[in-house]
Design an enzyme around this catalytic site. Sequence first.
Site, PDB file in Angstrom:
ATOM      1  N   GLY A  50       0.782  -1.238   0.000  1.00 18.05           N
ATOM      2  CA  GLY A  50       0.000   0.000   0.000  1.00 18.05           C
ATOM      3  C   GLY A  50       0.810   1.282   0.000  1.00 18.05           C
ATOM      4  O   GLY A  50       0.378   2.296  -0.542  1.00 18.05           O
ATOM      5  N   ASP A 105       0.178   3.264   4.178  1.00 14.10           N
ATOM      6  CA  ASP A 105      -0.810   4.034   3.424  1.00 14.10           C
ATOM      7  C   ASP A 105      -1.916   4.585   4.317  1.00 14.10           C
ATOM      8  O   ASP A 105      -2.305   5.734   4.202  1.00 14.10           O
ATOM      9  CB  ASP A 105      -1.404   3.178   2.280  1.00 14.10           C
ATOM     10  CG  ASP A 105      -1.912   1.807   2.749  1.00 14.10           C
ATOM     11  OD1 ASP A 105      -1.824   1.498   3.952  1.00 14.10           O
ATOM     12  OD2 ASP A 105      -2.404   1.040   1.897  1.00 14.10           O
ATOM     13  N   ASP A 108      -6.036   2.342  10.130  1.00  9.34           N
ATOM     14  CA  ASP A 108      -7.454   2.005  10.273  1.00  9.34           C
ATOM     15  C   ASP A 108      -7.645   1.409  11.675  1.00  9.34           C
ATOM     16  O   ASP A 108      -7.696   2.148  12.654  1.00  9.34           O
ATOM     17  CB  ASP A 108      -7.826   1.047   9.134  1.00  9.34           C
ATOM     18  CG  ASP A 108      -9.302   0.720   9.080  1.00  9.34           C
ATOM     19  OD1 ASP A 108     -10.076   1.297   9.850  1.00  9.34           O
ATOM     20  OD2 ASP A 108      -9.709  -0.134   8.267  1.00  9.34           O
ATOM     21  N   LYS A 137      -8.036   6.965   9.257  1.00 14.54           N
ATOM     22  CA  LYS A 137      -9.489   6.795   9.212  1.00 14.54           C
ATOM     23  C   LYS A 137     -10.108   7.111  10.559  1.00 14.54           C
ATOM     24  O   LYS A 137      -9.554   6.748  11.600  1.00 14.54           O
ATOM     25  CB  LYS A 137      -9.805   5.343   8.830  1.00 14.54           C
ATOM     26  CG  LYS A 137     -10.876   5.220   7.792  1.00 14.54           C
ATOM     27  CD  LYS A 137     -11.218   3.792   7.513  1.00 14.54           C
ATOM     28  CE  LYS A 137     -10.818   3.402   6.109  1.00 14.54           C
ATOM     29  NZ  LYS A 137     -11.413   2.125   5.694  1.00 14.54           N
ATOM     30  N   PHE A 158     -14.372   3.105   2.594  1.00 17.96           N
ATOM     31  CA  PHE A 158     -13.302   2.302   1.995  1.00 17.96           C
ATOM     32  C   PHE A 158     -12.743   3.026   0.776  1.00 17.96           C
ATOM     33  O   PHE A 158     -13.464   3.314  -0.171  1.00 17.96           O
ATOM     34  CB  PHE A 158     -13.793   0.902   1.624  1.00 17.96           C
ATOM     35  CG  PHE A 158     -12.646  -0.051   1.517  1.00 17.96           C
ATOM     36  CD1 PHE A 158     -12.085  -0.619   2.657  1.00 17.96           C
ATOM     37  CD2 PHE A 158     -12.077  -0.332   0.286  1.00 17.96           C
ATOM     38  CE1 PHE A 158     -10.983  -1.462   2.564  1.00 17.96           C
ATOM     39  CE2 PHE A 158     -10.973  -1.171   0.186  1.00 17.96           C
ATOM     40  CZ  PHE A 158     -10.424  -1.737   1.328  1.00 17.96           C
ATOM     41  N   VAL A 159     -11.468   3.355   0.827  1.00 21.42           N
ATOM     42  CA  VAL A 159     -10.861   4.166  -0.231  1.00 21.42           C
ATOM     43  C   VAL A 159      -9.839   3.357  -1.034  1.00 21.42           C
ATOM     44  O   VAL A 159      -9.257   2.391  -0.529  1.00 21.42           O
ATOM     45  CB  VAL A 159     -10.183   5.431   0.352  1.00 21.42           C
ATOM     46  CG1 VAL A 159     -11.223   6.354   0.959  1.00 21.42           C
ATOM     47  CG2 VAL A 159      -9.136   5.074   1.399  1.00 21.42           C
ATOM     48  N   ASP A 165      -5.669  -0.548  -2.233  1.00 17.60           N
ATOM     49  CA  ASP A 165      -6.387  -1.506  -3.067  1.00 17.60           C
ATOM     50  C   ASP A 165      -7.704  -1.945  -2.459  1.00 17.60           C
ATOM     51  O   ASP A 165      -7.938  -1.801  -1.260  1.00 17.60           O
ATOM     52  CB  ASP A 165      -5.543  -2.765  -3.264  1.00 17.60           C
ATOM     53  CG  ASP A 165      -5.506  -3.623  -1.998  1.00 17.60           C
ATOM     54  OD1 ASP A 165      -5.085  -3.105  -0.944  1.00 17.60           O
ATOM     55  OD2 ASP A 165      -5.942  -4.791  -2.050  1.00 17.60           O
ATOM     56  N   ARG A 171      -4.832  -0.018  -7.287  1.00 15.47           N
ATOM     57  CA  ARG A 171      -3.629   0.603  -6.706  1.00 15.47           C
ATOM     58  C   ARG A 171      -3.038   1.653  -7.635  1.00 15.47           C
ATOM     59  O   ARG A 171      -2.421   2.611  -7.195  1.00 15.47           O
ATOM     60  CB  ARG A 171      -2.551  -0.458  -6.437  1.00 15.47           C
ATOM     61  CG  ARG A 171      -2.871  -1.415  -5.304  1.00 15.47           C
ATOM     62  CD  ARG A 171      -1.605  -2.142  -4.865  1.00 15.47           C
ATOM     63  NE  ARG A 171      -1.888  -3.342  -4.095  1.00 15.47           N
ATOM     64  CZ  ARG A 171      -2.091  -3.368  -2.785  1.00 15.47           C
ATOM     65  NH1 ARG A 171      -2.050  -2.262  -2.082  1.00 15.47           N
ATOM     66  NH2 ARG A 171      -2.328  -4.510  -2.157  1.00 15.47           N
TER      67      ARG A 171
HETATM   68  P1  IMP Z   1      -5.258  -1.625  10.027  1.00 14.76           P
HETATM   69  O1  IMP Z   1      -4.366  -2.781  10.381  1.00 14.76           O
HETATM   70  O2  IMP Z   1      -6.729  -1.964  10.221  1.00 14.76           O
HETATM   71  O3  IMP Z   1      -4.877  -0.316  10.674  1.00 14.76           O
HETATM   72  O4  IMP Z   1      -5.204  -1.423   8.483  1.00 14.76           O
HETATM   73  C1  IMP Z   1      -4.094  -1.086   7.821  1.00 14.76           C
HETATM   74  C2  IMP Z   1      -4.096  -1.735   6.450  1.00 14.76           C
HETATM   75  O5  IMP Z   1      -5.397  -2.067   6.002  1.00 14.76           O
HETATM   76  C3  IMP Z   1      -3.580  -0.729   5.457  1.00 14.76           C
HETATM   77  O6  IMP Z   1      -2.196  -0.878   5.310  1.00 14.76           O
HETATM   78  C4  IMP Z   1      -4.346  -1.079   4.211  1.00 14.76           C
HETATM   79  O7  IMP Z   1      -3.644  -2.055   3.471  1.00 14.76           O
HETATM   80  C5  IMP Z   1      -5.640  -1.695   4.675  1.00 14.76           C
HETATM   81  N1  IMP Z   1      -6.776  -0.729   4.655  1.00 14.76           N
HETATM   82  C6  IMP Z   1      -7.444  -0.203   5.699  1.00 14.76           C
HETATM   83  N2  IMP Z   1      -8.417   0.629   5.296  1.00 14.76           N
HETATM   84  C7  IMP Z   1      -8.369   0.630   3.945  1.00 14.76           C
HETATM   85  C8  IMP Z   1      -9.114   1.328   2.913  1.00 14.76           C
HETATM   86  O8  IMP Z   1     -10.039   2.128   3.157  1.00 14.76           O
HETATM   87  N3  IMP Z   1      -8.739   1.068   1.639  1.00 14.76           N
HETATM   88  C9  IMP Z   1      -7.741   0.219   1.300  1.00 14.76           C
HETATM   89  N4  IMP Z   1      -7.004  -0.425   2.224  1.00 14.76           N
HETATM   90  C10 IMP Z   1      -7.323  -0.228   3.532  1.00 14.76           C
HETATM   91 MG    MG Z   2      -4.230  -3.463   1.436  1.00  5.05          MG
END
Ligand code: IMP
Ligand code: MG
Length: 191
Positions: A50, A105, A108, A137, A158-159, A165, A171
Site C-alpha cells: 500500500g 498508506d 485504520d 481513518k 473504503f478508499v 487496493d 492501486r
Molecule cells: P489496520 O491494520 O486496520 O490499521 O489497516 C491497515 C491496512 O489495512 C492498510 O495498510 C491497508 O492495506 C488496509 N486498509 C485499511 N483501510 C483501507 C481502505 O479504506 N482502503 C484500502 N485499504 C485499507
Molecule cells: Mg491493502
Amino acid sequence: MSSATGAMRSEVRRILFHASTILSRLDEMAEQISADYTGKELSVIAVLNGSLMFGADLLRRLDMPLRLDCVSVSSYHGASTTGVVTFNQIRLPDVRGRHVLLLDDILDSGHTLHAIGDKLRHETDPLSIKICVLLRKDVPRQRELEADYVGFDIANEFVVGYGLDYMERFRNLPYIGVVSDEAIKKYAPKS
Ligand code: IMP
Ligand code: MG
C-alpha cells in the site's frame, strides 16, 4: 484514457484527493520530517504494497541521508481487517541503534502498525520508532496507536487508489477515491 482505466474510474464513487493535492501535502510532510530528524540517522521502513506510491513520492522530497527497507504484511479480507497480521518475510530489517520511521498508506484499526512496531522492538533494538501514514481513518482503534505524521484525516469509508487496493485492484489510480458499492460487491471475496 485506456478502456481499462475508464472502467476503473466508473467504479470510484467520489474522488477525495487528486494527485496535485496529495503531492502538495507531501511537500509539507517532508519539510516537517526533515526538520525533526536533522542530524539523525534515519531508517525508513515502508509497509508494502500500500505505501509504494506514497513512499516513492515522500522519500524523494526528503533531503537527508536515509536507509530504506520494506516489509510485507497482510491482514485484510475484502474490505475488512481479519485482525491477524501475517508477515510475509521471516526477518525484519535490522534497525538496531537507528531511528525508525514506519510508513503506511492508512491507519485504520491499528492492527498492522501495532504488530510491526511490536516485532521490531522485540527483534531488534531501534533508538526510536515513529509512524507516518498518508491517511488516518476516523474509527475507534482496536489497538492503541498514535501516528506521528498524518497526511489527511478521512471518514470511515473504503478508499482506493495511489497504492491503496480493494482485492488487489485500483492501486494504480493516480488519485484517492471512495470505491462504489457495486465494485465492492462485484469483486468481493468468494468466501
Ligand atoms: P489496520 O491494520 O486496520 O490499521 O489497516 C491497515 C491496512 O489495512 C492498510 O495498510 C491497508 O492495506 C488496509 N486498509 C485499511 N483501510 C483501507 C481502505 O479504506 N482502503 C484500502 N485499504 C485499507
Ligand atoms: Mg491493502
